[in-house]
Design a protein around this motif. Structure first.
Motif, mmCIF file in Angstrom:
data_model
loop_
_atom_site.group_PDB
_atom_site.id
_atom_site.type_symbol
_atom_site.label_atom_id
_atom_site.label_comp_id
_atom_site.label_asym_id
_atom_site.label_seq_id
_atom_site.Cartn_x
_atom_site.Cartn_y
_atom_site.Cartn_z
ATOM 1 N N ASP A 1 -43.924 -2.556 -5.163
ATOM 2 C CA ASP A 1 -44.492 -3.664 -4.405
ATOM 3 C C ASP A 1 -43.849 -4.947 -4.956
ATOM 4 O O ASP A 1 -43.183 -4.912 -5.998
ATOM 5 N N ASP B 1 -45.419 -8.691 -4.559
ATOM 6 C CA ASP B 1 -46.338 -9.742 -5.020
ATOM 7 C C ASP B 1 -47.313 -9.250 -6.088
ATOM 8 O O ASP B 1 -48.037 -8.271 -5.892
ATOM 9 N N GLU B 2 -47.301 -9.929 -7.194
ATOM 10 C CA GLU B 2 -48.165 -9.623 -8.343
ATOM 11 C C GLU B 2 -47.835 -8.255 -8.955
ATOM 12 O O GLU B 2 -48.619 -7.718 -9.743
ATOM 13 N N THR B 3 -46.681 -7.696 -8.571
ATOM 14 C CA THR B 3 -46.183 -6.505 -9.252
ATOM 15 C C THR B 3 -44.905 -6.882 -9.991
ATOM 16 O O THR B 3 -44.769 -6.626 -11.187
ATOM 17 N N ASP C 1 -49.898 -3.496 -7.636
ATOM 18 C CA ASP C 1 -51.135 -4.104 -8.149
ATOM 19 C C ASP C 1 -52.308 -3.744 -7.248
ATOM 20 O O ASP C 1 -53.432 -4.197 -7.481
ATOM 21 N N ASP D 1 -50.558 0.483 -2.611
ATOM 22 C CA ASP D 1 -49.117 0.519 -2.890
ATOM 23 C C ASP D 1 -48.651 1.932 -3.262
ATOM 24 O O ASP D 1 -47.455 2.207 -3.285
ATOM 25 N N TYR E 1 -56.792 -11.465 -5.801
ATOM 26 C CA TYR E 1 -56.981 -11.050 -4.402
ATOM 27 C C TYR E 1 -56.582 -9.579 -4.310
ATOM 28 O O TYR E 1 -55.927 -9.044 -5.215
HETATM 29 MG MG LIG Z 1 -49.033 -6.844 -4.528
#
Ligand SMILES: [Mg+2]
Length: 273
Positions: free
Chosen positions: A83, A85-87, A203, A207, A243
């Motif tokens: 993934d 975003d935020e990964t 995250d 995913d 989120y």
């Molecule tokens: Mg993500």
């Protein structure tokens, strides 16, 4: 006369008081927007535990890659699916910007077009390690097609390996065919046509597998228990309290809630004993 003036004064202060009270209760006070994000963004941006958790995840991922290469019996070329975003990249500045501000999709698009998100600790080193071992990396993200340009620019700017633009699979690439716009199932299957997916990073449980998509019962925790052996084995999970798919069940899937209403729903989900 004096009595009358006194009465007017009482009436005026009553009006003033009631207007103050109304103002205090309004749900559109800018200071009220997304205040539920303050602790999670503060933690994500400041706690050294966050960097430690990312390093921990990528260290385990690297160990798994070494083990897989030692016993590689797969016919297809190997791939790792990640993934974005935020990964591997950090959008917490956008999340911070939401505090005391109304959220809208255009604001998110402006952030991704800016292409300035930083890499998360250990992410780039791991991606480069994969490249050195000839393992393909595929980026499956729920960013939209119109965000491709900014996303590619951001990944390239940070130095993430991008063997071809088909290694970036955005949300509308395939998922609209099933009507579930956020499921990554079809995009994983697409990658599996040519590659053996040996590891997935994310995250959000979605995913990893469609097994985790149904959160109607107890936020889908039963699926985690049923598949617990896969975490740290095939699925590498990173921390994101800001989120995610965990949110909608907390709001009982109600749409269009104000931030104040969201906070009220969250309070009903807290267990004090
Ligand atoms: Mg993500």
């Amino acid at each position: 006369m004096i009595k009358k003036q006194f009465l007017y004064a009482i009436l005026a202060s009553a009006v003033l008081f009631s207007s103050c009270a109304t103002k205090k209760q309004t749900t559109t006070d800018p200071e009220e927007y997304h205040s539920q994000l303050i602790m999670s963004v503060a933690w994500f941006q400041n706690a050294p535990e966050v960097a430690a958790l990312y390093h921990q995840g990528f260290n385990i991922a690297r160990e798994r890659v070494d083990e897989i290469l030692e016993n590689n019996k797969f016919e297809k070329p190997l791939a790792v699916v990640t993934d974005i975003d935020e990964t591997i990249i950090n959008n917490s500045p956008f999340e911070a910007s939401l505090i005391a501000k109304e959220e809208n999709q255009a604001g998110w698009y402006a952030w991704t077009a800016q292409a300035t998100a930083a890499a998360l600790p250990g992410a780039l080193e791991f991606a480069k390690y994969l490249e050195s071992k000839n393992i393909a990396i595929f980026y499956i993200t729920n960013r939209d097609d119109n965000e491709r340009e900014g996303t590619l620019k951001n990944l390239k700017m940070l130095g993430f390996p991008l063997p071809g633009e088909n290694h970036l699979l955005t949300k509308s690439d395939l998922s609209y065919t099933t009507g579930n716009t956020s499921s990554k199932k079809e995009r994983r299957e697409k990658v599996s046509e040519t590659h053996e997916i040996v590891l997935l990073l994310g995250d959000n449980l979605n995913d990893f597998s469609e097994l985790f998509e149904d959160r109607k019962e107890n936020n889908g925790k039963a699926a985690v228990e049923a598949n617990k052996a896969l975490f740290g084995q095939k699925f590498i999970v990173f921390p994101n309290p800001m989120y995610g798919a965990f949110e909608k069940p907390l709001y009982n899937y109600e749409e269009g809630l104000t931030d104040a209403q969201k906070r009220e729903r969250l309070k009903t989900k807290l267990k004090a004993e």
